[in-house]
Design an enzyme around this catalytic site. Structure first.
Site, PDB file in Angstrom:
ATOM      1  N   HIS A   1      -3.188   3.125  -4.508  1.00 58.78           N
ATOM      2  CA  HIS A   1      -2.515   2.624  -3.293  1.00 58.78           C
ATOM      3  C   HIS A   1      -1.076   2.192  -3.591  1.00 58.78           C
ATOM      4  CE1 HIS A   1      -5.948   2.581  -0.473  1.00 58.78           C
ATOM      5  NE2 HIS A   1      -6.673   2.394  -1.554  1.00 58.78           N
TER       6      HIS A   1
ATOM      7  N   ASP B   1       0.863  -1.182   0.000  1.00 58.69           N
ATOM      8  CA  ASP B   1       0.000   0.000   0.000  1.00 58.69           C
ATOM      9  C   ASP B   1       0.898   1.230   0.000  1.00 58.69           C
ATOM     10  OD1 ASP B   1      -2.308   1.793   0.454  1.00 58.69           O
ATOM     11  OD2 ASP B   1      -3.331  -0.088   0.919  1.00 58.69           O
TER      12      ASP B   1
ATOM     13  N   ASP C   1     -11.768  -3.134  11.279  1.00 64.37           N
ATOM     14  CA  ASP C   1     -11.034  -1.953  11.751  1.00 64.37           C
ATOM     15  C   ASP C   1     -11.987  -0.890  12.276  1.00 64.37           C
ATOM     16  OD1 ASP C   1     -11.953  -1.697   9.099  1.00 64.37           O
ATOM     17  OD2 ASP C   1     -10.519  -0.094   8.660  1.00 64.37           O
TER      18      ASP C   1
ATOM     19  N   TRP D   1      -8.091  -3.973   8.558  1.00 64.19           N
ATOM     20  CA  TRP D   1      -7.187  -2.965   8.002  1.00 64.19           C
ATOM     21  C   TRP D   1      -6.287  -2.449   9.113  1.00 64.19           C
ATOM     22  CZ3 TRP D   1      -6.667  -2.997   3.027  1.00 64.19           C
ATOM     23  CH2 TRP D   1      -7.722  -3.476   2.233  1.00 64.19           C
TER      24      TRP D   1
ATOM     25  N   GLU E   1     -10.125   2.250  -4.925  1.00 69.44           N
ATOM     26  CA  GLU E   1      -9.884   3.665  -4.605  1.00 69.44           C
ATOM     27  C   GLU E   1      -8.760   4.292  -5.422  1.00 69.44           C
ATOM     28  OE1 GLU E   1     -11.133   3.938   0.003  1.00 69.44           O
ATOM     29  OE2 GLU E   1      -9.268   2.865  -0.340  1.00 69.44           O
TER      30      GLU E   1
HETATM   31  C1  ACM Z   1     -10.868  -1.025   0.725  1.00 72.20           C
HETATM   32  O1  ACM Z   1     -11.349  -1.017   1.868  1.00 72.20           O
HETATM   33  N1  ACM Z   1     -10.316   0.070   0.216  1.00 72.20           N
HETATM   34  C2  ACM Z   1     -10.910  -2.216  -0.099  1.00 72.20           C
END
Ligand code: ACM
Ligand code: ZN
Length: 633
Positions: free
Chosen positions: A289, A214, A446, A494, A353
């Protein structure tokens, strides 16, 4: 041996001697386990009595199967750690008789499928049957849960274990029962990753999605592109600042925080998981990312300028450039090394994203759009994913991506992981694509687990365990035929706020147990009130394992009613809530909440739930706000 110890201990007691170290010699008798299983099996019948597992119990495998042997050794390891005897699996084709565990594989896949099993515990013996080693492994996990929670306490050594007599038949509803762990936002030692695999095995989960890359860090060695780990795995340490407030790295700063897994470590990890019937799903997240990539190799960015590994936050200028051929050469080089490390059927390419503002300004991207006759940047993303799919397919794997890969057209053979709700998953299933459901409102581990005022500073927003538990992965909007494309469900941990094992444990537990049951047990068999006692029994196990799980379901929530009265409740339900109005700590003898309370502006309400006289969860503090007082008037 144990009898000698016992005699010696009795002698010591009778003679009145103080015997130093006597605690270590006394072998404790464990209580009988209870039938409180997670995930709930398809069918459980409690029978009379229990089986006593002790030093004369033999452990027979009637098949000479390597995977089964490994599963049995792992199971024996759990028992032996807390026993004065050593259980040892033996191959014995014609095993029979009493005082034994007999594990048999047969070919009845119609009954057992690829992961089902039967488990019979009588007063004389334990019998396990399955069609596959995976099924037998899950039977052993069930058996493990039939032991009392003391089994998890490594300071507890028993010389016999009592397992309740039961007859269980079981198989999972879904074949994808996954959990994601983000090791990019914070790098975590391989030992923690292995513990996570152990937790998945315990609750019969079978996919471990590793988010390896990321903006904040690249975490896997690629020999052809060493800068990915020399540069991309490290960032400036701003851990003393909030995730969103951190400055970017500047020229001259040293990047010291991070780490990566070597290919040897990855191979070992893959094997560790496979021995526990868990497939690791690797994710290399592109084209967004990707700041750690372009910090390492700026030539695959749109503008080729100097980038730095992100220190936190959400990044914008973080994409690789799909206009440049060299980007595809680079990614093919990476995937050619990374994909063969993972034997599973799928490879996750991210795709989420992606901020396309750089693509709008980039001459290479715009040329690509023109040359390929693409409509816009969404179609450029789709073009990018299709090219990724060719690389993934070349290795005989199926590409899987986040639901943004639908935008601009789905790649022909892609599987979709639906995270922005279920919409993307539903659309993909209707188009005949396979889907893993991981909608953020139900599956994002998360998110905070309760009232933010009582939660530690991990996570954001809210996902209560009741909501996670209520999830039905098969949307009503799909026909029965379309529903067949739903492979299963996944919980995503996450990592922005997961700096260490304490945070990891807190956010993962107990919600992981809810996700495990959502993936295994059909929705019509799942009821919160029946889950609670099983969950609480398992919480004792977690406590014995030293896991600091979130107690949030016990915390008292305060609702101000229309007339200004206060209604108190817990998410768990069914426990007495004790309260005080003078700001002192509530104890078991404080008044019990029964009906909505009226308080004045001089009161400080403190409330907590109690079970068996013991406080559960945190203490909620509440004072009237101006607007609440007005309500009262
Ligand atoms: C994500 O939560 N951006 C897959
Ligand atoms: Zn570009």
């Amino acid at each position: 041996m144990k009898n000698i110890f016992k005699l010696f201990a009795v002698f010591t007691f009778l003679s009145g001697f103080v015997f130093i170290g006597c605690d270590e010699i006394f072998e404790k008798e464990a209580p009988v386990g209870e039938v409180n299983l997670i995930p709930e099996p398809l069918s459980v019948q409690r029978k009379d009595g229990s089986y006593e597992l002790e030093d004369d119990t033999r452990f027979y495998l009637t098949s000479d199967n390597e995977q089964l042997k490994k599963a049995a050794v792992i199971f024996a390891g759990y028992i032996n750690r807390s026993s004065s005897f050593q259980l040892k699996p033996e191959y014995n084709k014609n095993a029979k008789g009493d005082e034994c565990i007999i594990v048999s594989l047969n070919t009845d896949t119609a009954r057992y499928g690829t992961e089902g099993y039967s488990l019979k515990v009588t007063q004389d013996k334990i019998r396990i049957e399955a069609a596959t080693p995976a099924g037998a492994f899950y039977a052993m996990q069930t058996l493990r849960q039939l032991f009392p929670p003391e089994l998890e306490d490594t300071t507890f050594i028993a010389d016999e274990w009592n397992i309740p007599a039961v007859e269980i038949f079981d198989k999972p509803q879904f074949h994808w029962r996954g959990q994601l762990f983000d090791v990019s936002r914070h790098f975590h030692p391989i030992e923690l990753v292995k513990k996570n695999i152990d937790y998945l095995a315990r609750y019969k989960m079978n996919v471990y999605h590793l988010h390896l890359t990321d903006d904040q860090g690249w975490r896997i060695e690629v020999k052809k592109y060493p800068k990915l780990t020399e540069i991309g795995a490290w960032r400036v340490d701003y851990n003393d600042m909030g995730w969103w407030e951190r400055p970017d790295q500047k020229p001259g700063d040293t990047a010291t925080y991070g780490g990566f897994y070597t290919q040897e470590q990855i191979k070992d990890l893959v094997k560790y998981a496979a021995d526990r019937f868990i497939t690791i799903l690797p994710e290399i997240d592109v084209p967004g990312h990707s700041q750690a990539i372009i910090a390492s190799y700026p030539e695959v960015s749109c503008d080729g300028r100097q980038y730095y590994v992100a220190t936190g936050g959400v990044k914008k200028d973080n994409t690789v450039c799909p206009g440049k051929e060299r980007t595809f050469e680079f990614l093919e080089g990476v995937l050619d090394e990374v994909i063969p490390l993972f034997p599973g059927k799928y490879f996750h390419i991210g795709g989420d994203e992606c901020n396309k503002s750089q693509w709008e300004k980039c001459p290479d991207c715009q040329r690509r759009i023109k040359e390929e006759g693409l409509k816009d940047e969404h179609e450029l993303q789709s073009y990018f994913i299709r090219r990724m799919e060719k690389i993934v397919n070349k290795h005989g794997k199926v590409l899987i991506g986040w639901d943004e890969i639908l935008e601009g057209g789905l790649a022909p053979n892609a599987t979709v992981m639906s995270w922005r709700g279920e919409k993307g998953g539903i659309a993909s299933a209707r188009m005949g694509h396979d889907v893993v459901m991981s909608p953020n409102h139900y599956c994002y581990l998360d998110l905070k687990q309760g009232n933010p005022e009582l939660e530690p500073s991990y996570g954001y927003s809210r996902l209560l365990i009741t909501k996670a538990y209520s999830y039905a992965p098969l949307p009503d909007a799909l026909t029965k035929e379309e529903q067949k494309h739903i492979l299963g469900v996944q919980g995503n941990l996450w990592g922005e706020f997961i700096r260490d094992e304490v945070a990891f444990n807190y956010m993962l537990f107990p919600r992981l147990l809810a996700v495990a049951e959502v993936g295994w047990t059909p929705k019509d068999m799942r009821h919160w009130n029946e889950f609670v006692p099983r969950l609480e029994y398992n919480l004792t196990r977690l406590k014995n394992m030293g896991i600091g799980y979130a107690p949030s379901m016990y915390n008292v929530n305060v609702e101000v009613l229309g007339n200004g009265e206060l209604a108190l409740s817990t998410e768990r339900g069914g426990l007495p809530i004790h309260y005080t109005l003078d700001g002192t700590e509530p104890v078991a003898s404080s008044p019990v909440y029964n009906t909505p309370l009226k308080i004045t502006k001089d009161n400080v309400l403190k409330a907590a739930a109690f079970k068996g006289g013991e406080r559960k969860g945190r203490i909620t503090t509440f004072v009237l706000k101006k607007e609440d007082e007005n309500k009262k008037d």
